[in-house]
Design a protein around this motif. Structure first.
Motif, PDB file in Angstrom:
ATOM      1  N   ASN A 175       0.818  -1.208   0.000  1.00 49.20           N
ATOM      2  CA  ASN A 175       0.000   0.000   0.000  1.00 49.20           C
ATOM      3  C   ASN A 175       0.852   1.257   0.000  1.00 49.20           C
ATOM      4  N   LEU A 176       1.969   1.240   0.738  1.00 50.44           N
ATOM      5  CA  LEU A 176       2.847   2.408   0.760  1.00 50.44           C
ATOM      6  C   LEU A 176       3.489   2.636  -0.607  1.00 50.44           C
ATOM      7  N   THR A 177       3.812   1.552  -1.307  1.00 45.80           N
ATOM      8  CA  THR A 177       4.364   1.687  -2.650  1.00 45.80           C
ATOM      9  C   THR A 177       3.353   2.307  -3.605  1.00 45.80           C
ATOM     10  N   VAL A 178       2.113   1.850  -3.499  1.00 48.06           N
ATOM     11  CA  VAL A 178       1.051   2.420  -4.342  1.00 48.06           C
ATOM     12  C   VAL A 178       0.857   3.900  -4.007  1.00 48.06           C
ATOM     13  N   SER A 179       0.886   4.236  -2.717  1.00 51.64           N
ATOM     14  CA  SER A 179       0.748   5.634  -2.302  1.00 51.64           C
ATOM     15  C   SER A 179       1.843   6.495  -2.934  1.00 51.64           C
ATOM     16  N   ALA A 180       3.077   5.998  -2.871  1.00 46.84           N
ATOM     17  CA  ALA A 180       4.192   6.749  -3.445  1.00 46.84           C
ATOM     18  C   ALA A 180       4.024   6.913  -4.957  1.00 46.84           C
ATOM     19  N   THR A 181       3.491   5.876  -5.607  1.00 47.12           N
ATOM     20  CA  THR A 181       3.269   5.946  -7.052  1.00 47.12           C
ATOM     21  C   THR A 181       2.248   7.014  -7.404  1.00 47.12           C
TER      22      THR A 181
END
Length: 254
Positions: A202-208
């Motif tokens: 989820n944090l990776t998606v947020s950063a994206t």
């Protein structure tokens, strides 16, 4: 692993709408963000993806509105907001994804209908006097704002129900709102981590998605100077009604 193209087809417009809202285009856009993303992922995951993005936006907004605040309003509402977050956290493990969609759809439906009634109803021309600070009412609406914020980052409408009748000047209102939701969002990090929602995926998606949020925030700040509210807000709240209907329909499919 990042989600598929179907996810981003919903997530990019959802984040862009929230960014436009943060830029100054109003609460309707913020309200539709999580419901739109919740059409393709579970509601709690959609809210978790949004949280880091909102924290970055809050930091920028706090700096921009650092000189404006109404302390009595924060004191009236924040205790209730913390209570609402705690209730949402305590019950999240017992609420199914479909039930969460019903709650989220109900919140969206309630406040979209409220907008249309106030805008086009028989009392649309009435102008009541400014209300005083009311600690009990502030606690009630603060708790609803905290709960809705935890579930869907949709705490704006309950906040507005309490604060708008106070008739604060626009800068004080915006600064107070910015502080309130920055504090609420920061508090939410604890239960979101405890639930395991802020995982690496989820944090990776947020950063994206963060660049979309930042760009749309800047666009919102510029466009708000030229857009006609009489056209824009009915359209946006109409979109909220559509999203609410879809979430309620999906939530009823037990």
């Amino acid at each position: 692993m990042l989600p598929d193209i179907q996810f981003f087809a919903a997530a990019i417009p959802a984040v862009a709408l929230v960014g436009l809202s943060k830029g100054g285009l109003g609460g309707a856009l913020a309200l539709i963000g999580v419901p739109m993303m919740a059409l393709v992922v579970p509601p709690l995951q959609a809210a978790a993806i949004f949280l880091p993005i909102l924290l970055v936006m809050d930091a920028v907004a706090l700096w921009a509105w650092r000189k404006h605040n109404n302390r009595p309003t924060l004191l009236a509402m924040l205790p209730g907001a913390i209570l609402g977050i705690a209730i949402a956290w305590a019950t999240s493990a017992y609420v199914s994804a479909n039930a969460m969609r019903l709650i989220l759809g109900g919140i969206a439906l309630l406040f979209a209908v409220r907008y249309f009634v106030e805008t086009f109803g028989p009392r649309r021309h009435e102008e009541p006097p400014a209300a005083p600070e009311r600690p009990v009412a502030g606690t009630v609406w603060g708790s609803l704002s905290g709960y809705a914020s935890f579930v869907a980052h949709a705490g704006g409408p309950p906040f507005q129900i309490y604060v708008l009748p106070l008739k604060l000047d626009p800068q004080t209102y915006t600064g107070t709102s910015t502080r309130f939701f920055a504090i609420v969002n920061a508090i939410k990090v604890i239960p979101y981590f405890a639930l395991g929602s802020l995982d690496s995926t989820n944090l990776t998606v947020s950063a994206t998605l963060l660049p979309v949020a930042l760009v749309s925030t800047l666009i919102g700040a510029r466009v708000v100077r030229y857009l006609k509210p009489a056209v824009f807000y009915p359209l946006m709240y109409g979109m909220v009604l559509v999203a609410a209907a879809k979430l309620i329909w999906d939530g009823l499919q037990f």
